[in-house]
Design a protein around this motif. Structure first.
Motif, PDB file in Angstrom:
ATOM      1  N   LEU A   1     -15.322 -17.326 -76.626  1.00  0.00           N
ATOM      2  CA  LEU A   1     -15.118 -17.144 -75.097  1.00  0.00           C
ATOM      3  C   LEU A   1     -13.955 -17.820 -74.606  1.00  0.00           C
ATOM      4  CD1 LEU A   1     -16.168 -15.855 -72.693  1.00  0.00           C
ATOM      5  CD2 LEU A   1     -17.610 -17.823 -72.321  1.00  0.00           C
ATOM      6  N   ASP A   2     -13.012 -16.881 -74.021  1.00  0.00           N
ATOM      7  CA  ASP A   2     -11.951 -17.417 -73.524  1.00  0.00           C
ATOM      8  C   ASP A   2     -12.217 -17.449 -72.018  1.00  0.00           C
ATOM      9  OD1 ASP A   2      -9.305 -18.145 -73.210  1.00  0.00           O
ATOM     10  OD2 ASP A   2      -8.779 -16.093 -72.732  1.00  0.00           O
ATOM     11  N   VAL A   3     -11.409 -18.073 -71.483  1.00  0.00           N
ATOM     12  CA  VAL A   3     -11.738 -18.529 -69.891  1.00  0.00           C
ATOM     13  C   VAL A   3     -10.507 -17.663 -69.088  1.00  0.00           C
ATOM     14  CG1 VAL A   3     -11.386 -20.022 -67.925  1.00  0.00           C
ATOM     15  CG2 VAL A   3     -12.515 -20.931 -69.993  1.00  0.00           C
ATOM     16  N   ASP A   4      -9.517 -17.850 -69.200  1.00  0.00           N
ATOM     17  CA  ASP A   4      -8.565 -17.058 -68.230  1.00  0.00           C
ATOM     18  C   ASP A   4      -8.246 -15.586 -68.874  1.00  0.00           C
ATOM     19  OD1 ASP A   4      -8.045 -19.192 -66.189  1.00  0.00           O
ATOM     20  OD2 ASP A   4      -6.861 -20.216 -67.989  1.00  0.00           O
ATOM     21  N   GLY A   5      -8.717 -14.845 -68.055  1.00  0.00           N
ATOM     22  CA  GLY A   5      -8.761 -13.204 -68.311  1.00  0.00           C
ATOM     23  C   GLY A   5     -10.105 -12.711 -68.345  1.00  0.00           C
ATOM     24  N   PRO A   6     -11.207 -13.241 -69.477  1.00  0.00           N
ATOM     25  CA  PRO A   6     -12.285 -12.768 -69.576  1.00  0.00           C
ATOM     26  C   PRO A   6     -12.996 -13.358 -68.340  1.00  0.00           C
ATOM     27  CG  PRO A   6     -11.512 -13.421 -71.668  1.00  0.00           C
ATOM     28  CD  PRO A   6     -10.513 -13.989 -70.780  1.00  0.00           C
ATOM     29  N   LEU A   7     -13.152 -14.403 -68.066  1.00  0.00           N
ATOM     30  CA  LEU A   7     -13.805 -15.335 -67.086  1.00  0.00           C
ATOM     31  C   LEU A   7     -13.402 -15.248 -65.689  1.00  0.00           C
ATOM     32  CD1 LEU A   7     -15.766 -17.847 -68.846  1.00  0.00           C
ATOM     33  CD2 LEU A   7     -16.794 -15.875 -68.080  1.00  0.00           C
ATOM     34  N   ASN A   8     -11.933 -15.643 -65.756  1.00  0.00           N
ATOM     35  CA  ASN A   8     -11.242 -15.650 -64.481  1.00  0.00           C
ATOM     36  C   ASN A   8     -10.014 -14.644 -64.563  1.00  0.00           C
ATOM     37  OD1 ASN A   8      -9.396 -16.498 -62.535  1.00  0.00           O
ATOM     38  ND2 ASN A   8      -8.226 -17.819 -63.630  1.00  0.00           N
ATOM     39  N   PRO A   9     -10.579 -13.511 -63.939  1.00  0.00           N
ATOM     40  CA  PRO A   9      -9.529 -12.085 -63.826  1.00  0.00           C
ATOM     41  C   PRO A   9      -8.317 -12.404 -63.113  1.00  0.00           C
ATOM     42  CG  PRO A   9     -11.478 -11.668 -62.434  1.00  0.00           C
ATOM     43  CD  PRO A   9     -11.624 -13.003 -63.172  1.00  0.00           C
ATOM     44  N   PHE A  10      -7.462 -13.449 -63.532  1.00  0.00           N
ATOM     45  CA  PHE A  10      -6.198 -13.815 -62.869  1.00  0.00           C
ATOM     46  C   PHE A  10      -5.281 -12.696 -62.215  1.00  0.00           C
ATOM     47  CE2 PHE A  10      -5.239 -13.808 -67.392  1.00  0.00           C
ATOM     48  CZ  PHE A  10      -3.923 -13.421 -67.260  1.00  0.00           C
ATOM     49  N   ALA A  11      -5.217 -11.575 -63.255  1.00  0.00           N
ATOM     50  CA  ALA A  11      -4.241 -10.511 -62.782  1.00  0.00           C
ATOM     51  C   ALA A  11      -5.021  -9.376 -61.829  1.00  0.00           C
ATOM     52  CB  ALA A  11      -3.851  -9.666 -64.226  1.00  0.00           C
ATOM     53  N   ALA A  12      -6.272  -9.601 -61.325  1.00  0.00           N
ATOM     54  CA  ALA A  12      -6.971  -8.693 -60.351  1.00  0.00           C
ATOM     55  C   ALA A  12      -6.199  -8.637 -59.152  1.00  0.00           C
ATOM     56  CB  ALA A  12      -8.341  -9.081 -60.190  1.00  0.00           C
ATOM     57  N   LYS A  13      -5.987  -7.597 -58.529  1.00  0.00           N
ATOM     58  CA  LYS A  13      -5.614  -7.438 -56.947  1.00  0.00           C
ATOM     59  C   LYS A  13      -6.518  -6.360 -56.412  1.00  0.00           C
ATOM     60  CE  LYS A  13      -1.604  -9.831 -57.462  1.00  0.00           C
ATOM     61  NZ  LYS A  13      -2.156 -11.305 -58.098  1.00  0.00           N
ATOM     62  N   PRO A  14      -7.302  -6.588 -55.544  1.00  0.00           N
ATOM     63  CA  PRO A  14      -7.809  -7.865 -55.099  1.00  0.00           C
ATOM     64  C   PRO A  14      -9.076  -8.549 -56.169  1.00  0.00           C
ATOM     65  CG  PRO A  14      -9.078  -6.018 -53.835  1.00  0.00           C
ATOM     66  CD  PRO A  14      -7.879  -5.405 -54.836  1.00  0.00           C
ATOM     67  N   LYS A  15      -9.700  -9.511 -55.409  1.00  0.00           N
ATOM     68  CA  LYS A  15     -10.751 -10.147 -56.287  1.00  0.00           C
ATOM     69  C   LYS A  15     -11.757  -8.936 -56.696  1.00  0.00           C
ATOM     70  CE  LYS A  15     -13.331 -12.640 -53.789  1.00  0.00           C
ATOM     71  NZ  LYS A  15     -14.044 -13.241 -52.969  1.00  0.00           N
ATOM     72  N   PRO A  16     -12.127  -9.030 -57.989  1.00  0.00           N
ATOM     73  CA  PRO A  16     -13.144  -7.991 -58.244  1.00  0.00           C
ATOM     74  C   PRO A  16     -14.734  -8.394 -57.555  1.00  0.00           C
ATOM     75  CG  PRO A  16     -12.212  -9.081 -60.134  1.00  0.00           C
ATOM     76  CD  PRO A  16     -11.801  -9.514 -59.098  1.00  0.00           C
ATOM     77  N   PRO A  17     -15.322  -7.341 -57.357  1.00  0.00           N
ATOM     78  CA  PRO A  17     -16.789  -7.497 -56.947  1.00  0.00           C
ATOM     79  C   PRO A  17     -17.418  -8.320 -57.447  1.00  0.00           C
ATOM     80  CG  PRO A  17     -16.259  -5.331 -57.112  1.00  0.00           C
ATOM     81  CD  PRO A  17     -15.209  -5.672 -57.660  1.00  0.00           C
ATOM     82  N   GLY A  18     -18.296  -9.082 -57.018  1.00  0.00           N
ATOM     83  CA  GLY A  18     -19.144 -10.490 -57.746  1.00  0.00           C
ATOM     84  C   GLY A  18     -18.414 -11.696 -58.121  1.00  0.00           C
ATOM     85  N   PHE A  19     -17.170 -11.810 -57.901  1.00  0.00           N
ATOM     86  CA  PHE A  19     -16.345 -12.968 -58.309  1.00  0.00           C
ATOM     87  C   PHE A  19     -16.387 -13.983 -57.052  1.00  0.00           C
ATOM     88  CE2 PHE A  19     -15.698 -10.310 -61.692  1.00  0.00           C
ATOM     89  CZ  PHE A  19     -15.312 -11.281 -62.834  1.00  0.00           C
ATOM     90  N   VAL A  20     -16.475 -15.153 -57.161  1.00  0.00           N
ATOM     91  CA  VAL A  20     -16.398 -16.160 -56.285  1.00  0.00           C
ATOM     92  C   VAL A  20     -15.203 -17.156 -56.405  1.00  0.00           C
ATOM     93  CG1 VAL A  20     -17.632 -18.133 -55.114  1.00  0.00           C
ATOM     94  CG2 VAL A  20     -18.675 -16.009 -55.932  1.00  0.00           C
ATOM     95  N   GLU A  21     -14.473 -17.207 -55.460  1.00  0.00           N
ATOM     96  CA  GLU A  21     -13.346 -18.190 -55.660  1.00  0.00           C
ATOM     97  C   GLU A  21     -13.708 -19.688 -55.720  1.00  0.00           C
ATOM     98  OE1 GLU A  21      -9.048 -19.401 -53.307  1.00  0.00           O
ATOM     99  OE2 GLU A  21     -10.438 -17.850 -52.340  1.00  0.00           O
TER     100      GLU A  21
END
Length: 161
Positions: free
Chosen positions: A7-27
């Protein structure tokens, strides 16, 4: 042999390229050594991913394959409900990117790997896949604009049957 789910973090768990934040994700804002004191690292994490990943992994060993290393256990894991996991040492990878470290950790065991960067290192990826010829190996690409979705989790479950 017990399979491994990497499991990778940035990309899979942290969708850093999303605009806007995807539903269900918390900052989340993390203060990390070596990072700006004034500007903590901002990440979007889905609190349901921990349980979903553990369920999808089933009997497989869940392992961090991220440059976060063991820091993923102190910051990311607790934010999404994952227990402390083993971590592949990806901090000082050479031209083999993470592939060599993952191959060493997995050995001949079946593996499934969630990451967004497989295609950035095509020669290393192809060499990795060639070395694993005859061994169960599934690279599940995750778009860093969406992070892990139900489709990715279904692929993990299917490959780990």
């Amino acid at each position: 042999m017990r399979p491994v789910l990497f499991l990778d973090v940035d990309g899979p768990l942290n969708p850093f390229a999303a605009k806007p934040k995807p539903p269900g994700f918390v900052e989340h804002k993390f203060r990390i050594r070596g990072w700006s004191r004034r500007h903590p690292l901002r990440m979007w994490l889905n609190p349901g991913h921990g349980t979903a990943l553990l369920d999808a992994a089933g009997n497989a060993e869940l392992v961090w394959a991220t440059t976060w290393g063991h820091q993923a256990n102190t910051m990311v894991g607790p934010a999404i409900g994952l227990p402390t996991l083993p971590a592949v040492d990806c901090a000082n990878v050479d031209s083999g990117w993470k592939f060599d470290a993952v191959a060493r950790y997995a050995g001949p065991r079946p593996l499934v790997w969630l990451d967004d960067d497989f295609d950035l290192y095509p020669a290393a990826r192809d060499a990795f896949l060639a070395r694993r010829d005859g061994m169960v190996t599934h690279l599940v690409r995750v778009d860093p604009r969406t992070g892990i979705t139900d489709v990715h989790l279904a692929a993990v479950r299917e490959h780990l049957k």
